[in-house]
Design a protein around this motif. Structure first.
Motif, mmCIF file in Angstrom:
data_model
loop_
_atom_site.group_PDB
_atom_site.id
_atom_site.type_symbol
_atom_site.label_atom_id
_atom_site.label_comp_id
_atom_site.label_asym_id
_atom_site.label_seq_id
_atom_site.Cartn_x
_atom_site.Cartn_y
_atom_site.Cartn_z
ATOM 1 N N TYR A 19 0.800 -1.221 0.000
ATOM 2 C CA TYR A 19 0.000 0.000 0.000
ATOM 3 C C TYR A 19 0.838 1.279 0.000
ATOM 4 C CZ TYR A 19 -3.961 -3.010 1.051
ATOM 5 O OH TYR A 19 -4.926 -3.981 0.993
ATOM 6 N N ILE A 20 2.149 1.161 -0.172
ATOM 7 C CA ILE A 20 2.979 2.357 -0.145
ATOM 8 C C ILE A 20 2.705 3.221 -1.385
ATOM 9 C CG2 ILE A 20 4.938 1.343 -1.369
ATOM 10 C CD1 ILE A 20 6.754 2.854 0.608
ATOM 11 N N GLY A 21 2.872 4.519 -1.226
ATOM 12 C CA GLY A 21 2.666 5.456 -2.330
ATOM 13 C C GLY A 21 3.139 6.827 -1.922
ATOM 14 N N GLU B 64 -1.490 9.260 -3.004
ATOM 15 C CA GLU B 64 -2.167 10.557 -3.025
ATOM 16 C C GLU B 64 -3.675 10.384 -3.102
ATOM 17 O OE1 GLU B 64 -0.534 12.733 -6.245
ATOM 18 O OE2 GLU B 64 1.472 12.894 -5.359
ATOM 19 N N ASN B 65 -4.127 9.406 -3.837
ATOM 20 C CA ASN B 65 -5.558 9.163 -3.974
ATOM 21 C C ASN B 65 -5.895 7.842 -3.277
ATOM 22 O OD1 ASN B 65 -5.965 11.479 -5.598
ATOM 23 N ND2 ASN B 65 -5.224 10.340 -7.388
ATOM 24 N N ILE B 66 -6.516 7.964 -2.116
ATOM 25 C CA ILE B 66 -6.885 6.782 -1.349
ATOM 26 C C ILE B 66 -8.273 6.348 -1.769
ATOM 27 C CG2 ILE B 66 -7.313 5.854 0.959
ATOM 28 C CD1 ILE B 66 -5.367 7.883 2.048
ATOM 29 N N PRO B 67 -8.487 5.064 -2.058
ATOM 30 C CA PRO B 67 -9.822 4.592 -2.444
ATOM 31 C C PRO B 67 -10.847 4.912 -1.364
ATOM 32 C CG PRO B 67 -8.171 2.909 -2.854
ATOM 33 C CD PRO B 67 -7.488 3.991 -2.080
ATOM 34 N N THR B 68 -12.028 5.317 -1.812
ATOM 35 C CA THR B 68 -13.091 5.686 -0.871
ATOM 36 C C THR B 68 -13.905 4.492 -0.407
ATOM 37 O OG1 THR B 68 -14.580 6.124 -2.722
ATOM 38 C CG2 THR B 68 -13.300 7.985 -1.860
ATOM 39 N N ILE C 104 -3.900 0.157 8.151
ATOM 40 C CA ILE C 104 -2.712 -0.027 7.310
ATOM 41 C C ILE C 104 -2.669 1.037 6.227
ATOM 42 C CG2 ILE C 104 -1.618 -1.608 5.666
ATOM 43 C CD1 ILE C 104 -2.749 -3.900 7.355
ATOM 44 N N LEU C 105 -3.834 1.368 5.658
ATOM 45 C CA LEU C 105 -3.862 2.407 4.623
ATOM 46 C C LEU C 105 -3.443 3.762 5.166
ATOM 47 C CD1 LEU C 105 -7.099 1.521 2.631
ATOM 48 C CD2 LEU C 105 -4.758 1.489 1.788
#
Length: 326
Positions: free
Chosen positions: A268-270, A298-302, A312-313
């Motif tokens: 989940y790294i970004g 930058e854009n985390i799923p909603t 974790i996110l």
């Protein structure tokens, strides 16, 4: 021991009760029953007491089995004990007045007031002592068996959870490792050989080197191999900071305990691609603190996630577990 308890103990119990009653009566009357009474009468009373004890103790054991069927074996509540004692007292008084008191009424000078008191008091005291010994051993045995069974269920549940975790982890890990080696073969054969070496060490640890628990140093060495393998397939933008405390050596942990945190951090790294992995020993409470922090995309799923996945996110995974210091 069971033979004595079943066949000989009631006889001993009856004789002890008989001699106690006789000695107390002789103290009151001044008689010496072994000298002033006919031996046939004494022998008859002793045999009668022995037979009565077999019958009375059989009734007591039947009463105990009745309560064992109504209550769980490991339930030693005050309510149960009070009920058992009250039933035992009633049973004892019934037996003494129906079977024993008439014997005194037809011998010597009849049943006097002190005969009634002794016949109802002395056997009752012995029956309470018998109850305390018999039931305490039964309750203790049931308590130990319950604890052992609970411990077994807990261990079985932990083993099931660990096996389930490994079953989920292995296919994903194997696919990623083989994919990394596949692409390295075109660009850097030497790096691919090193990846194969790391990959073989990881598989050896998973398949052959695992015990119920392993030293944390062995687990951290496994993590280092995994991190290096993941680093080889990650973007060049990855900035990795790994810190493992030198004091972590012989403490025992479950195999692959920290693996999900590290694997999900890479997954989940970004963003800035910062990743920090640390393990330290907290001397204050003798626990191992394992921390994984990664920057998030930058854009985390909603889409809603479970609580553990959402943590974790967020990029901060931290756990503390007891450490067994050798």
């Amino acid at each position: 021991m069971n033979t004595f308890k079943k066949y000989l103990f009631p006889a001993v119990y009856g004789l002890v009760v008989y001699f106690t009653i006789r000695l107390l009566l002789d103290t009151v009357t001044g008689m010496r029953f072994w000298r002033d009474r006919h031996w046939q009468l004494n022998a008859f009373e002793m045999l009668y007491s022995i037979g009565f004890s077999y019958l009375f103790l059989a009734a007591c054991n039947r009463l105990f089995r009745f309560f064992d069927r109504r209550w769980p074996a490991n339930d030693v509540s005050p309510r149960r004990v009070v009920r058992e004692v009250l039933w035992l007292i009633g049973l004892d008084l019934f037996f003494q007045n129906v079977f024993f008191l008439p014997l005194a009424a037809f011998t010597d000078d009849g049943a006097q007031w002190y005969d009634v008191v002794d016949i109802n008091t002395i056997p009752l005291l012995y029956s309470l002592i018998y109850y305390g010994i018999a039931r305490s051993s039964a309750f203790l045995k049931a308590y130990i068996e319950g604890k052992v069974q609970l411990e077994k269920i807990t261990n079985d549940q932990l083993q099931t959870e660990l096996k389930f975790l490994k079953a989920q982890y292995h296919p994903h890990f194997l696919f990623n490792a083989l994919n990394t080696i596949y692409f390295q073969m075109d660009d850097d054969v030497a790096a691919a050989k090193k990846s194969v070496e790391k990959f073989s060490e990881l598989l050896r640890y998973q398949l052959y080197d695992q015990q119920q628990t392993v030293p944390v140093s062995q687990e951290l060495h496994y993590l280092q191999n995994f991190i290096q393998l993941q680093q080889a397939r990650s973007s060049e933008r990855l900035r990795l900071d790994t810190r493992f405390d030198d004091g972590l050596n012989g403490q025992q942990v479950y195999p692959l305990l920290f693996m999900p945190l590290v694997e999900n951090a890479f997954k989940y790294i970004g963003g800035d691609y910062n990743l920090s992995i640390s393990a330290s020993l907290r001397e204050k409470d003798h626990t191992i603190e394992f921390r994984v922090i990664n920057s998030v995309p930058e854009n985390i799923p909603t889409k809603k996630k479970k609580a553990s996945a959402w943590k974790i996110l967020k990029g901060d995974s931290n756990c503390s577990i007891p450490a067994a210091i050798p």
